[in-house]
Write an enzyme that holds these catalytic residues in place. Structure first.
Site, mmCIF file in Angstrom:
data_model
loop_
_atom_site.group_PDB
_atom_site.id
_atom_site.type_symbol
_atom_site.label_atom_id
_atom_site.label_comp_id
_atom_site.label_asym_id
_atom_site.label_seq_id
_atom_site.Cartn_x
_atom_site.Cartn_y
_atom_site.Cartn_z
ATOM 1 N N HIS A 1 -12.403 4.083 -0.429
ATOM 2 C CA HIS A 1 -12.304 3.249 0.685
ATOM 3 C C HIS A 1 -13.228 1.737 0.529
ATOM 4 C CE1 HIS A 1 -11.739 6.771 3.561
ATOM 5 N NE2 HIS A 1 -10.699 6.115 3.276
ATOM 6 N N ARG B 1 -8.306 16.993 5.155
ATOM 7 C CA ARG B 1 -8.973 17.321 3.874
ATOM 8 C C ARG B 1 -10.389 18.161 4.391
ATOM 9 N NH1 ARG B 1 -8.673 11.235 1.434
ATOM 10 N NH2 ARG B 1 -7.234 10.846 2.941
ATOM 11 N N GLU C 1 -8.027 -3.951 5.328
ATOM 12 C CA GLU C 1 -8.081 -3.624 3.602
ATOM 13 C C GLU C 1 -7.268 -4.761 3.294
ATOM 14 O OE1 GLU C 1 -7.146 0.535 4.589
ATOM 15 O OE2 GLU C 1 -8.735 1.031 3.498
ATOM 16 N N ARG D 1 -2.484 -2.128 -3.434
ATOM 17 C CA ARG D 1 -3.770 -1.228 -3.306
ATOM 18 C C ARG D 1 -3.689 -0.138 -4.423
ATOM 19 N NH1 ARG D 1 -4.709 3.305 0.821
ATOM 20 N NH2 ARG D 1 -6.797 3.812 0.276
ATOM 21 N N ASP E 1 -4.881 14.912 14.552
ATOM 22 C CA ASP E 1 -4.863 13.728 15.346
ATOM 23 C C ASP E 1 -6.201 13.513 16.245
ATOM 24 O OD1 ASP E 1 -4.403 11.249 17.137
ATOM 25 O OD2 ASP E 1 -2.227 11.357 16.505
ATOM 26 N N MET E 2 -7.271 12.686 16.285
ATOM 27 C CA MET E 2 -8.513 12.818 17.180
ATOM 28 C C MET E 2 -7.944 12.677 18.512
ATOM 29 S SD MET E 2 -11.574 13.432 17.271
ATOM 30 C CE MET E 2 -12.357 13.018 15.850
ATOM 31 N N GLY F 1 -11.239 7.398 9.606
ATOM 32 C CA GLY F 1 -9.651 7.480 10.009
ATOM 33 C C GLY F 1 -9.149 8.641 9.625
ATOM 34 N N GLY G 1 -13.166 5.271 14.261
ATOM 35 C CA GLY G 1 -14.556 4.513 14.236
ATOM 36 C C GLY G 1 -14.092 3.568 15.594
ATOM 37 N N ASN H 1 0.778 -1.147 0.040
ATOM 38 C CA ASN H 1 -0.042 -0.017 0.142
ATOM 39 C C ASN H 1 0.751 1.367 0.116
ATOM 40 O OD1 ASN H 1 -1.800 2.216 0.370
ATOM 41 N ND2 ASN H 1 -2.812 1.035 2.415
HETATM 42 P P1 AMP Z 1 -6.456 5.525 10.332
HETATM 43 O O1 AMP Z 1 -6.277 6.325 9.165
HETATM 44 O O2 AMP Z 1 -7.550 4.485 10.302
HETATM 45 O O3 AMP Z 1 -5.176 4.911 10.931
HETATM 46 O O4 AMP Z 1 -6.899 6.563 11.627
HETATM 47 C C1 AMP Z 1 -6.342 7.620 12.422
HETATM 48 C C2 AMP Z 1 -7.035 8.239 13.098
HETATM 49 O O5 AMP Z 1 -7.517 7.552 14.173
HETATM 50 C C3 AMP Z 1 -6.296 9.385 13.756
HETATM 51 O O6 AMP Z 1 -7.120 10.708 13.946
HETATM 52 C C4 AMP Z 1 -6.147 8.891 15.124
HETATM 53 O O7 AMP Z 1 -6.015 9.990 16.164
HETATM 54 C C5 AMP Z 1 -7.571 7.971 15.378
HETATM 55 N N1 AMP Z 1 -7.180 7.267 16.444
HETATM 56 C C6 AMP Z 1 -6.296 6.066 16.767
HETATM 57 N N2 AMP Z 1 -6.436 5.641 17.852
HETATM 58 C C7 AMP Z 1 -7.582 6.408 18.635
HETATM 59 C C8 AMP Z 1 -8.139 6.288 19.857
HETATM 60 N N3 AMP Z 1 -7.688 5.454 20.784
HETATM 61 N N4 AMP Z 1 -8.941 7.231 20.299
HETATM 62 C C9 AMP Z 1 -9.157 8.140 19.430
HETATM 63 N N5 AMP Z 1 -8.778 8.313 18.039
HETATM 64 C C10 AMP Z 1 -7.790 7.393 17.646
#
Ligand code: AMP
Length: 399
Positions: A182, A242, A381, A94, A284-285, A211, A333, A9
């Protein structure tokens, strides 16, 4: 020496990979996951076993010339030497865009690679990067079977209305239409629906892939009927960096009033907006959740993220004629119980009733009551890619 399948990927400065045993098992047997990051600046290689235990790590500080070519050479040496050696039997990739025609994964030939290259104007930031490792491997190991699995393919079942923009037919025919992305994640979820709950397999479902990139997909009996990403992966929900759906008038404004070129406006909307742009703090969440009580920007970014998910879920409910279930997946999620609770809270009008304890405890089903239900399913994926690759190569041997 065991035979293995490699799944790649390729990102803008990273190359993620997973290695599966080529053992004919129905459920893919994963050996390793790893990645190269910092390609072009400070390359760093990390790999773990199937159970997450570290299996290798290396750094090349300051080696800006270390790119995909060097990464693939290193990976091939590592696989050849690790645990008695692994021999590559096939590689699955991918590929972001399959255009209007590729509804399934495909065995890569020089002709197909050239055809996929003609789709680069549809995804200029991603398609050329997806094709680079394919070309390198074709040159280095010409006989090795390679298969492309597309992020767009799962959405080929959508009805015409879900695909059309209100533009002249000639432009639609030239490929300016909604594709959706996706798809490898949504295909994986669909494969899990029957195991999780028959309601998911037969019903009207909205899945939220939340994500760094984020989108929703509406399924009717496991098939995609509409999605929030459209012509590009910029459309739809608020994402890490984005903007998501934005009035085309804003793009003209950026160019006319702020003097941005088309490339600059594109770069801005892909990398400076979303959670990062609204919060002024982070994409970053986890960082935003940490800061949200004291920082109004972080709170506003989260609130807008949730508001857009709930509103777009309503739009997909209209396309589906109702909803039986909501599914959460990907980094946010799967891990952020607060986001899930807030989205379900915003959808109470549709009959969702949060089971707060199940949600906090990380249960699969996180609602109760008689109304529609919500679930959390971890996406995979690479599992989709290796399954699709085996289907393509298996069908070839069967002929
Ligand atoms: P992905 O692109 O699927 O790897 O997702 C990345 C996002 O998931 C980022 O915003 C991360 O902050 C969020 N994330 C990963 N672990 C956690 C967690 N334990 N609590 C809240 N957000 C998370």
């Amino acid at each position: 020496m065991s035979r293995v399948h490699l799944v790649l990927n390729a990102g803008s400065s990273s190359l993620k990979f997973q290695v599966f045993l080529d053992d004919g098992a129905d459920v893919p047997n994963r050996l390793y996951r790893g990645l190269f990051e910092g390609l072009g600046t400070d390359p760093h290689f990390r790999v773990t076993d199937h159970d997450g235990a570290p299996a290798g790590e290396e750094r090349w500080p300051g080696q800006g010339a270390f790119g995909f070519e060097e990464a693939l050479a290193h990976l091939s040496d590592w696989l050849g030497a690790h645990r008695g050696g692994h021999q590559l039997a096939a590689v699955g990739h991918r590929v972001v865009h399959g255009g209007p025609h590729f509804a399934h994964a495909v065995r890569l030939t020089p002709e197909i690679i050239a055809e996929l290259d003609t789709l680069s104007p549809l995804a200029p930031l991603h398609q050329p990067r997806s094709l680079e490792p394919i070309r390198i491997i074709a040159r280095r190991v010409p006989g090795l079977p390679q298969v492309a699995a597309f992020d767009t393919a799962f959405h080929h079942t959508q009805p015409e209305m879900a695909r059309l923009f209100a533009i002249p037919q000639s432009l639609t025919d030239a490929g300016v239409r909604r594709y959706g992305f996706h798809g490898l994640s949504y295909a994986y979820l669909a494969s899990q629906f029957p195991k999780v709950d028959p309601r998911l397999a037969h019903g009207r479902v909205v899945a939220a892939h939340l994500g760094n990139g984020a989108s929703l997909c509406g399924y009717d009996a496991g098939r995609s009927i509409a999605t929030t990403m459209g012509f590009s992966a910029l459309d739809g929900l608020v994402m890490g960096t984005r903007s998501g759906a934005i009035d085309a008038g804003v793009v003209f404004y950026l160019q006319r009033e702020l003097g941005m070129s088309a490339d600059e406006a594109e770069h801005f909307l892909y990398t400076q907006c979303g959670l990062l742009g609204v919060s002024g703090l982070s994409n970053d969440m986890r960082v935003l959740r940490e800061a949200a009580d004291a920082d109004p920007g972080a709170r506003r970014a989260i609130d807008l993220f949730v508001y857009r998910i709930a509103r777009e879920t309503g739009s997909l409910m209209a396309a589906l004629g109702g909803i039986d279930a909501l599914v959460f997946t990907a980094g946010i999620g799967e891990n952020d119980a607060e986001t899930r609770a807030e989205v379900i809270g915003a959808l109470r009008w549709a009959g969702f009733e949060l089971d707060a304890e199940a949600n906090r405890a990380g249960a699969t089903r996180i609602t109760r009551g008689e109304g529609p239900q919500a679930y959390v399913i971890a996406t995979d994926e690479e599992w989709t890619i290796v399954r699709e690759m085996r289907a393509v190569l298996g069908a070839e041997t069967a002929h």
